[in-house]
Design a protein around this motif. Structure first.
Motif, PDB file in Angstrom:
ATOM      1  N   HIS A   6      26.349  59.596  55.098  1.00 56.45           N
ATOM      2  CA  HIS A   6      24.995  59.069  55.313  1.00 56.45           C
ATOM      3  C   HIS A   6      24.902  58.209  56.576  1.00 56.45           C
ATOM      4  O   HIS A   6      23.802  58.002  57.105  1.00 56.45           O
ATOM      5  N   HIS A  19      13.093  54.574  50.687  1.00 57.05           N
ATOM      6  CA  HIS A  19      13.307  53.163  50.384  1.00 57.05           C
ATOM      7  C   HIS A  19      11.984  52.434  50.117  1.00 57.05           C
ATOM      8  O   HIS A  19      11.947  51.483  49.345  1.00 57.05           O
ATOM      9  N   THR A  41      22.770  57.441  41.428  1.00 60.08           N
ATOM     10  CA  THR A  41      23.804  58.462  41.193  1.00 60.08           C
ATOM     11  C   THR A  41      24.564  58.845  42.465  1.00 60.08           C
ATOM     12  O   THR A  41      25.704  59.271  42.398  1.00 60.08           O
ATOM     13  N   HIS A  42      23.901  58.754  43.609  1.00 64.50           N
ATOM     14  CA  HIS A  42      24.526  59.117  44.893  1.00 64.50           C
ATOM     15  C   HIS A  42      24.314  57.928  45.823  1.00 64.50           C
ATOM     16  O   HIS A  42      23.395  57.916  46.645  1.00 64.50           O
ATOM     17  N   GLY A  44      26.044  56.225  48.245  1.00 65.02           N
ATOM     18  CA  GLY A  44      26.405  56.052  49.659  1.00 65.02           C
ATOM     19  C   GLY A  44      27.250  54.797  49.850  1.00 65.02           C
ATOM     20  O   GLY A  44      27.797  54.236  48.890  1.00 65.02           O
ATOM     21  N   SER A 100      20.304  52.269  49.652  1.00 66.97           N
ATOM     22  CA  SER A 100      19.555  52.067  48.408  1.00 66.97           C
ATOM     23  C   SER A 100      20.209  51.048  47.455  1.00 66.97           C
ATOM     24  O   SER A 100      19.485  50.237  46.857  1.00 66.97           O
ATOM     25  N   PRO A 101      21.555  51.028  47.290  1.00 68.39           N
ATOM     26  CA  PRO A 101      22.122  50.060  46.339  1.00 68.39           C
ATOM     27  C   PRO A 101      21.870  48.615  46.760  1.00 68.39           C
ATOM     28  O   PRO A 101      21.580  47.762  45.925  1.00 68.39           O
ATOM     29  N   LEU A 119      31.033  59.498  45.405  1.00 65.61           N
ATOM     30  CA  LEU A 119      32.261  60.313  45.344  1.00 65.61           C
ATOM     31  C   LEU A 119      33.132  60.209  46.587  1.00 65.61           C
ATOM     32  O   LEU A 119      34.349  60.331  46.490  1.00 65.61           O
ATOM     33  N   LEU A 162      17.828  56.583  40.523  1.00 65.76           N
ATOM     34  CA  LEU A 162      17.629  57.233  41.825  1.00 65.76           C
ATOM     35  C   LEU A 162      18.668  58.342  41.961  1.00 65.76           C
ATOM     36  O   LEU A 162      19.871  58.085  41.852  1.00 65.76           O
ATOM     37  N   SER A 166      22.998  64.968  48.733  1.00 61.90           N
ATOM     38  CA  SER A 166      22.887  65.491  50.098  1.00 61.90           C
ATOM     39  C   SER A 166      22.541  66.977  50.071  1.00 61.90           C
ATOM     40  O   SER A 166      22.208  67.538  51.107  1.00 61.90           O
TER      41      SER A 166
HETATM   42  N1  SAM Z   1      21.254  56.753  48.233  1.00 62.40           N
HETATM   43  C1  SAM Z   1      21.808  56.376  49.517  1.00 62.40           C
HETATM   44  C2  SAM Z   1      20.796  55.527  50.258  1.00 62.40           C
HETATM   45  O1  SAM Z   1      19.591  55.761  50.135  1.00 62.40           O
HETATM   46  O2  SAM Z   1      21.218  54.610  50.957  1.00 62.40           O
HETATM   47  C3  SAM Z   1      22.222  57.568  50.340  1.00 62.40           C
HETATM   48  C4  SAM Z   1      23.065  58.568  49.632  1.00 62.40           C
HETATM   49  S1  SAM Z   1      23.544  59.969  50.568  1.00 62.40           S
HETATM   50  C5  SAM Z   1      22.087  60.838  50.817  1.00 62.40           C
HETATM   51  C6  SAM Z   1      24.348  60.939  49.346  1.00 62.40           C
HETATM   52  C7  SAM Z   1      25.718  60.419  48.927  1.00 62.40           C
HETATM   53  O3  SAM Z   1      26.136  61.103  47.747  1.00 62.40           O
HETATM   54  C8  SAM Z   1      26.809  60.645  49.943  1.00 62.40           C
HETATM   55  O4  SAM Z   1      27.392  59.417  50.276  1.00 62.40           O
HETATM   56  C9  SAM Z   1      27.830  61.556  49.219  1.00 62.40           C
HETATM   57  O5  SAM Z   1      29.178  61.233  49.545  1.00 62.40           O
HETATM   58  C10 SAM Z   1      27.543  61.257  47.778  1.00 62.40           C
HETATM   59  N2  SAM Z   1      27.855  62.312  46.797  1.00 62.40           N
HETATM   60  C11 SAM Z   1      27.832  63.661  46.962  1.00 62.40           C
HETATM   61  N3  SAM Z   1      28.012  64.285  45.781  1.00 62.40           N
HETATM   62  C12 SAM Z   1      28.117  63.308  44.833  1.00 62.40           C
HETATM   63  C13 SAM Z   1      28.258  63.310  43.417  1.00 62.40           C
HETATM   64  N4  SAM Z   1      28.331  64.455  42.736  1.00 62.40           N
HETATM   65  N5  SAM Z   1      28.312  62.124  42.775  1.00 62.40           N
HETATM   66  C14 SAM Z   1      28.226  60.949  43.457  1.00 62.40           C
HETATM   67  N6  SAM Z   1      28.089  60.892  44.799  1.00 62.40           N
HETATM   68  C15 SAM Z   1      28.021  62.050  45.477  1.00 62.40           C
END
Ligand code: SAM
Length: 289
Positions: A6, A19, A41-42, A44, A100-101, A119, A162, A166
């Motif tokens: 990200h 955001h 869940t994702h 970053g 986001s966190p 991850l 949230l 990606s």
């Molecule tokens: N939510 C963050 C923000 O707004 O600041 C950005 C997140 S970014 C779009 C997506 C993130 O999900 C990446 O850092 C990636 O490494 C992670 N990721 C990918 N697959 C995942 C999974 N199955 N579970 C958790 N994280 C995952």
């Protein structure tokens, strides 16, 4: 293998929209004293340097948040968002962009709990370091969609989720739809915001059809170019299930100014679609383009 980072995209137009919606949702949900569980869940890395080589390489923030900073307007939601970015930069040189966190952690209260999954090993490490000494924050290197299901129903009986993948792998669209369906079965009152990119329009349409009818839903989308088969991401948005009261009204106020500030070309657009009641098709689209 995860190749998406990200750091290359932090502060771009998609982050700005995401955001803003996040802050507005949490602002409403924290008006009640009762505790809330926030599940990202994702997640970053949590914080990004806009002078780092990754951000400099794409320059996406300069066409996103930097444009809004230059022309902030007067809407309270935009003020709050830009204020949080300023706060993230206290004591720093002014070039950090919060993820986001971190934004959520500032909007939440002592009684709320954050569950953050990431991850990628490096981003997970950075996220863990950012929240090391904060008690109500759980950081895990785990599949976020699996963790989501195990977190619901939330013991607090109120939850905001949230889901911000990606979509590196096409199967993620199906995995998201399946996880949201399951999550709603486990906790029908959860507020769930699903981020989506518009790279291939049909994938977004399908996801929207799959989520329609699970609960009331509002969809917010900002496009910097018309749909195309040739480019990468031309638009992005969020599908919000069980949207907090008034979210659509606030976004309707914010979107036109946002389009101007971000210098969205004349063939760009914003759209707000409402799927008001369980099982009814979407209606009430508002927007330009
Ligand atoms: N939510 C963050 C923000 O707004 O600041 C950005 C997140 S970014 C779009 C997506 C993130 O999900 C990446 O850092 C990636 O490494 C992670 N990721 C990918 N697959 C995942 C999974 N199955 N579970 C958790 N994280 C995952």
């Amino acid at each position: 293998m995860l190749s998406y980072r990200h750091a290359f995209h932090a502060g771009n137009h998609a982050d700005v929209l995401k955001h803003l919606v996040l802050i507005q949702c949490l602002d409403y949900l924290t008006r009640k004293d009762t505790p809330l569980r926030y599940i990202d869940t994702h997640a970053g890395a949590g914080m990004y340097s806009l002078t780092a080589p990754q951000a400099q390489k794409t320059g996406e923030a300069s066409e996103g948040v930097a444009r809004l900073q230059a022309q902030p307007g007067t809407h309270p939601l935009v003020k709050q968002y830009l204020g949080l970015i300023k706060q993230a930069n206290e004591g720093a040189a002014g070039n950090l962009y919060p993820g986001s966190p971190w934004i959520a952690s500032q909007c939440l209260r002592a009684q709320d709990k954050l569950v953050l999954t990431e991850l990628h090993s490096k981003d997970h490490e950075a996220l863990e370091a950012l929240f090391r000494r904060q008690k109500p924050v759980k950081v895990a290197r785990q599949n976020g969609l699996e963790r989501l299901i195990s977190e619901l129903p939330a013991p607090e009986r109120r939850a905001f989720v949230l889901i911000d993948p990606s979509y590196e792998v096409k199967a993620e669209y199906e995995e998201v739809a399946t996880a949201v369906k399951l999550a709603m079965k486990r906790m029908s009152t959860a507020v769930i915001a699903v981020w989506f990119p518009v790279v291939q329009r049909e994938r977004v349409r399908k996801l929207e059809r799959q989520l329609t009818g699970l609960a009331e839903m509002q969809v917010f989308e900002l496009g910097i170019a018309p749909d195309s088969r040739e480019h990468g991401m031309t638009a992005s948005g969020l599908m919000v299930l069980n949207p907090p009261w008034g979210l659509d009204t606030v976004m309707e106020e914010v979107m036109p100014d946002l389009m101007t500030a971000l210098q969205v070309p004349s063939d760009g657009f914003f759209r707000i679609r409402r799927h008001p009641v369980k099982g009814t098709p979407g209606k009430g689209a508002v927007g330009r383009g």
